[in-house]
Design an enzyme around this catalytic site. Structure first.
Site, PDB file in Angstrom:
ATOM      1  N   CYS A   1       0.828  -1.221   0.000  1.00  0.00           N
ATOM      2  CA  CYS A   1       0.000   0.000   0.000  1.00  0.00           C
ATOM      3  C   CYS A   1       0.863   1.273   0.000  1.00  0.00           C
ATOM      4  CB  CYS A   1      -0.977  -0.029   1.163  1.00  0.00           C
ATOM      5  SG  CYS A   1      -2.327   1.160   0.976  1.00  0.00           S
TER       6      CYS A   1
ATOM      7  N   HIS B   1      -3.703  -5.137   0.417  1.00  0.00           N
ATOM      8  CA  HIS B   1      -3.238  -5.537   1.753  1.00  0.00           C
ATOM      9  C   HIS B   1      -3.356  -7.048   1.955  1.00  0.00           C
ATOM     10  CE1 HIS B   1      -2.718  -1.615   3.830  1.00  0.00           C
ATOM     11  NE2 HIS B   1      -3.570  -1.196   2.906  1.00  0.00           N
TER      12      HIS B   1
END
EC number: 3.4.19.9
Length: 386
Positions: A194, A307
């Site tokens: 991320c 994620h």
């Protein structure tokens, strides 16, 4: 999950019935009945037969499966030995995870100006694949940070929000160290998640304004593979074929970001194209397409905008997928990353590793402090020193 059913208890054997009956009548007669007499004769006889069978079988070869006989294998029966592990691999890998500014709960847990944190989900993610973690506390003295970096076999950049100042400088410096270690002959992997993806995009492109805005906060999504992509040697190489298909049809990955980079912008930047190849793309809430997975062309460096750690280890956001397939995604990514770390040649001193493991710290439960992480490790002072 339904617990395994216990097999039904067998009905009392004739021998048990006889024994019970004889016990109930023992007070009326001191002489054994005919049933009791059989107990004294045939039970010892069966025991002697069993012992004879075990003794004979231990000195003979194993009977074929269709011989009608079953035997108990004793430890001395087996000539097999555990093979010696491949000496080139490191079966005790250590991963360095870089801490992020703050406490992970907008100051509700710790508002110290020098606080930093690592979400416990990243630690569990690494541990689930057989590695341990040393925290690389971003604002500790540079010489200590460098010494800790020399204790690990790979690095993980986490999610978060910080894109400038000391944090950016430290991440950029660690990235250069990763390149240097690989150029020197050590297989030293890096996984960026991320924010980590976004920072690598800025660092490699040498353009801190290259990122674009996207709407992908608290969103489960699919990922779409680039045409004719070869997944061998990439983060997806361990995925079974049916799971690869489901990645592009089912929402098995968690997105939680406001920035990213479109394929068009990525492909216009020569630095990015020379360093990375695009593996997958995803679509935000406004149907805008962004790059979601990249792999370095030459180095063991993987960056994902999504994620992988959340599916199995976080519960604070409503859209995190927790299905069987989603948890498999988490495990396959972790296994790939740690398997790359096992190729590292670095063998740090055991005592220094123990002194700096994240086990020297305690996680803080923050699920009640607001949505987000369930547990975080918060660092305000350096307990472990090189």
């Amino acid at each position: 999950m339904t617990p395994p059913q216990q097999p039904p208890s067998p009905p009392p054997s004739t021998a048990t019935k006889h024994h019970t009956d004889s016990a109930s009548t023992s007070s009326s007669s001191s002489m054994p009945s005919s049933d009791n007499m059989w107990n004294y004769i045939w039970i010892p006889f069966l025991v002697s037969l069993y012992n004879k069978e075990v003794i004979n079988s231990s000195s003979s070869s194993v009977k074929p499966a269709n011989s009608g006989h079953r035997r108990i294998l004793l430890p001395s029966d087996s000539d097999s030995r555990c093979p010696t592990p491949e000496s080139k691999l490191n079966f005790r890998p250590i991963i360095g995870i870089v801490s992020h500014p703050g406490d992970g709960a907008s100051g509700r847990l710790n508002n110290s100006a020098n606080a930093s944190y690592i979400a416990a989900s990243y630690v569990k993610f690494v541990e689930s694949a057989g590695a341990r973690v040393i925290p690389l506390i971003y604002n500790e003295p540079p010489e200590i940070l460098q010494s800790k970096l020399d204790l690990v076999n790979g690095v993980l950049f986490t999610g978060g929000w910080a894109k400038n100042g000391l944090y950016f400088e430290v991440v950029e410096g660690i990235f250069k160290q990763v390149m240097k270690k690989n150029d020197a002959g050590d297989h030293f992997p890096l996984l960026a998640i991320c924010l980590g993806f976004e920072l690598l995009t800025m660092i490699v492109s040498k353009n801190n304004k290259i990122l674009e805005e996207f709407s992908a906060s608290d969103q489960a999504s699919t990922i779409q593979f680039m045409k004719n992509i070869n997944i061998q040697g990439t983060v997806f190489q361990r995925f079974p074929a049916d799971l690869l298909v489901k990645l592009s049809t089912d929402c098995l990955v968690m997105q939680n970001h406001k920035y990213g980079i479109s394929p068009e912008t990525f492909e216009k930047d020569k630095n990015l194209c020379n360093f990375f190849k695009i593996l997958t793309t995803s679509t935000d809430d406004n149907n805008k397409v962004y790059v979601s997975t990249v792999q370095s062309q030459r180095y063991p460096v993987t960056a994902v905008q999504w994620h992988p750690e959340k599916n199995a280890f976080e519960w604070g956001l409503s859209k995190i997928p927790h299905s069987d397939e989603a948890v498999q995604v988490t495990q396959h990514v972790a296994n790939f990353f740690v398997s790359e770390a096992r190729k590292s040649l670095n063998r740090p001193p055991v005592r220094k590793v123990l002194d700096n493991l994240i086990y020297n710290y305690s996680p803080t439960y923050c699920g009640k402090a607001g949505k987000g992480y369930d547990e975080v490790y918060i660092f305000t002072e350096n307990l472990a020193r090189i």
